[in-house]
Design an enzyme around this catalytic site. Structure first.
Site, PDB file in Angstrom:
ATOM      1  N   GLN A  20       0.799  -1.221   0.000  1.00  0.00           N
ATOM      2  CA  GLN A  20       0.000   0.000   0.000  1.00  0.00           C
ATOM      3  C   GLN A  20       0.835   1.276   0.000  1.00  0.00           C
ATOM      4  OE1 GLN A  20      -2.693  -1.801   3.245  1.00  0.00           O
ATOM      5  NE2 GLN A  20      -4.067  -0.441   2.146  1.00  0.00           N
ATOM      6  N   HIS A 121       0.917  -9.303   4.605  1.00  0.00           N
ATOM      7  CA  HIS A 121      -0.214  -8.391   4.425  1.00  0.00           C
ATOM      8  C   HIS A 121      -0.628  -8.487   2.958  1.00  0.00           C
ATOM      9  CE1 HIS A 121      -2.238  -4.732   6.452  1.00  0.00           C
ATOM     10  NE2 HIS A 121      -2.853  -4.880   5.283  1.00  0.00           N
ATOM     11  N   ASN A 163      -2.089 -10.863   8.271  1.00  0.00           N
ATOM     12  CA  ASN A 163      -3.029  -9.762   8.434  1.00  0.00           C
ATOM     13  C   ASN A 163      -4.403 -10.168   7.913  1.00  0.00           C
ATOM     14  OD1 ASN A 163      -3.556  -6.759   8.874  1.00  0.00           O
ATOM     15  ND2 ASN A 163      -4.314  -7.078   6.788  1.00  0.00           N
ATOM     16  N   GLU A 164      -5.384 -10.139   8.792  1.00  0.00           N
ATOM     17  CA  GLU A 164      -6.773 -10.366   8.402  1.00  0.00           C
ATOM     18  C   GLU A 164      -6.961 -11.594   7.520  1.00  0.00           C
ATOM     19  OE1 GLU A 164      -8.579  -6.825   6.800  1.00  0.00           O
ATOM     20  OE2 GLU A 164      -8.455  -5.789   8.723  1.00  0.00           O
ATOM     21  N   TYR A 295     -13.058  -1.957  12.539  1.00  0.00           N
ATOM     22  CA  TYR A 295     -13.595  -0.861  11.739  1.00  0.00           C
ATOM     23  C   TYR A 295     -15.099  -0.709  11.897  1.00  0.00           C
ATOM     24  CZ  TYR A 295      -9.094  -0.540   9.358  1.00  0.00           C
ATOM     25  OH  TYR A 295      -7.769  -0.352   9.094  1.00  0.00           O
ATOM     26  N   GLU A 345      -5.114  -2.040  14.020  1.00  0.00           N
ATOM     27  CA  GLU A 345      -5.680  -1.118  13.035  1.00  0.00           C
ATOM     28  C   GLU A 345      -7.014  -0.588  13.529  1.00  0.00           C
ATOM     29  OE1 GLU A 345      -6.199  -2.409   8.954  1.00  0.00           O
ATOM     30  OE2 GLU A 345      -4.243  -3.386   8.921  1.00  0.00           O
ATOM     31  N   GLU A 399      -5.560   1.941  -1.388  1.00  0.00           N
ATOM     32  CA  GLU A 399      -6.602   1.259  -0.629  1.00  0.00           C
ATOM     33  C   GLU A 399      -7.194   0.106  -1.463  1.00  0.00           C
ATOM     34  OE1 GLU A 399      -7.545   0.899   2.357  1.00  0.00           O
ATOM     35  OE2 GLU A 399      -9.543   0.055   2.093  1.00  0.00           O
ATOM     36  N   TRP A 400      -6.339  -0.842  -1.835  1.00  0.00           N
ATOM     37  CA  TRP A 400      -6.756  -2.081  -2.496  1.00  0.00           C
ATOM     38  C   TRP A 400      -7.705  -1.797  -3.661  1.00  0.00           C
ATOM     39  CZ3 TRP A 400      -2.973  -4.925  -1.044  1.00  0.00           C
ATOM     40  CH2 TRP A 400      -2.476  -4.848   0.255  1.00  0.00           C
TER      41      TRP A 400
END
Ligand code: GBH
Length: 439
Positions: A20, A121, A163-164, A295, A345, A399-400
């Site tokens: 990113q 990530h 990550n996630e 989030y 995050e 942002e992806w």
């Protein structure tokens, strides 16, 4: 609630990830990742954006380190690009890639900023994807080999594995909106098991080679609520909780997949048969720290549909509900064994621009951070062991699938000039770090 200071040792941080922000996609021997491939397909990413240049952090990390110091950050979370270390995902490391992260870690240490490194990530080496990616069990073993290389090369105490994993499973393999763009539930849940296996193998490798260091996963948790008082909604909220939260927390903390969720998965995927004897012992290797990313909540109705109850931010998936962070932290305390928790995050996007006075006014982000940090403080007061908080993100970045259209940074990046401008939220955060008191 009386005014309450955060503990002196609380780690005030900011987070980023390699693809990113780094750019320099073709430099110093870096291999191709699945995100390079995904971005090259028209329609996958808004406006055809890619991470090829991004915030050019690879070349500007010296300036970015000074920026972090000027904000008073105590911690910085970044990710290591696997294709910089092993361009093809296996074999001899690329020293130039490792050297970049050594310089970064040295620069953090010189400025008194604690590094926290994420191993994965989402930028899987394309060569491994060509061999099946995370659907191939061997990728978990390759991941542990890569992890062992960077554990030895970098002097870092705190590590995060994956990550996630849920985003890789869902966005990457169920909905096809992230790399590698697969839409197949059968494969997606096999990917899930192998991601967790990779996590466990890496954690074992760190514990064997470097006792005293710490490692854990970075899980995006979505508190799941019934949107109405009906029994059907309560049932669907529990099902959703399985898919969002228990599917990741239970195997890691208890060594077993949640039975209800596993049965649901078994109707759509051969995943349960791919769980071999001994896998869950690996996956439940004790963790030393839990990264929590928060989030947004999930409110679901009796049909299992998501219902929006609160206003959303710029991106419509982000329904703003600070109480969800408090609930998430309290739930971890009541349902799972105690481990140190770090909020790895939390943040919000806005279409920020630099004003004529040179300022970037982002009052919505200031309010968002204040309200979520209030939730953290309230959970701390209830005895939840939260050690630190890393705002997403230090810099505006790629942002992806949204490309550069959504700006999550507390520091604005003008992509034409790569000029950095701390937003009002960054100055607010700097003051908070100084006082430890939420205004
Ligand atoms: C995190 O992802 C990532 O770790 C980070 O890299 C990212 O920049 C940051 O948060 C902000 O997004 O949910 O189907 O509507 C958060 C997970 C996955 C949430 C994609 C939004 C959008 C599609 N994100 N999802 S959907």
């Amino acid at each position: 609630m009386p005014e309450q200071r955060f503990p002196d040792e609380f780690v005030w941080g900011a987070a980023t990830s390699a693809y990113q922000i780094e750019g320099a996609a073709g430099e110093d021997g870096r291999g191709v990742s699945v995100w390079d491939t995904f971005c090259a397909v028209p329609g996958n990413v808004k406006d055809g954006d890619t991470g090829a240049v991004a915030a050019d952090h690879y070349h500007r990390h010296g300036e970015d380190l000074d920026l972090m110091a000027s904000l008073g950050l105590r911690g910085y979370r970044f990710s290591i690009a696997w294709p910089r270390v092993q361009p093809d995902g296996a074999g001899k490391p690329e020293q130039r890639g490792l050297d970049f992260y050594r310089r970064l870690v040295d620069g953090l240490r010189e400025r008194g900023i604690a590094p926290m490194a994420t191993l994965f990530h989402w930028d899987l080496p394309q060569a491994l994807q060509d061999a099946g990616g995370w659907e191939n069990r061997d990728t978990a073993a390759r991941f542990a080999d890569y992890a062992a290389i960077v554990f030895d090369a970098l002097d870092i105490r705190d590590w995060l594995t994956v990550n996630e994993p849920k985003t890789v499973v869902e966005c990457g393999h169920r909905w096809g909106i992230h790399a590698p763009g697969v839409q197949d539930d059968a494969k997606a849940f096999v990917v899930l098991h192998h991601l967790l296996l990779g996590h466990g193998l890496a954690a074992q490798a760190l514990h064997q080679a470097h006792p005293g260091r710490r490692i854990g996963p970075a899980l995006n948790l979505h508190p799941s609520y019934a949107a109405d008082p009906s029994p059907a909604a309560a049932k669907m909220a529990w099902h959703q909780d399985g898919l969002e939260n228990r599917l990741y927390l239970d195997p890691i903390f208890t060594g077993a997949y949640p039975e209800d969720t596993l049965a649901w998965i078994g109707e759509r995927s051969p995943m349960p048969e791919r769980v071999l004897d001994g896998d869950l012992a690996v996956i439940s290797e004790p963790i030393d720290v839990l990264g929590v990313q928060y989030y947004t909540p999930r409110f679901v109705d009796g049909e299992g549909n998501r219902v929006q109850k609160y206003p959303t931010a710029q991106l419509d998936w982000l329904e703003v509900y600070p109480r969800g962070l408090y609930d998430t932290l309290m739930r971890l305390k009541s349902d799972y064994p105690e481990v140190p928790i770090v909020i790895t995050e939390n943040g919000v996007p806005a279409p920020d621009e630099v004003g004529p006075d040179g300022r970037v006014a982002d009052p919505g982000r200031v309010a968002f951070l204040r309200d979520h940090l209030t939730a953290v403080r309230d959970a701390l007061a209830e005895g939840v062991p939260v050690e630190g908080y890393y705002v997403w993100s230090l810099l505006d970045n790629f942002e992806w699938a949204e490309g550069y259209s959504a700006r999550f940074g507390i520091v604005h990046v003008d992509y034409a000039t790569q000029r950095r401008t701390p937003k009002d939220s960054a100055l607010w955060y700097r003051d908070l770090i100084t006082t430890g008191l939420l205004p």
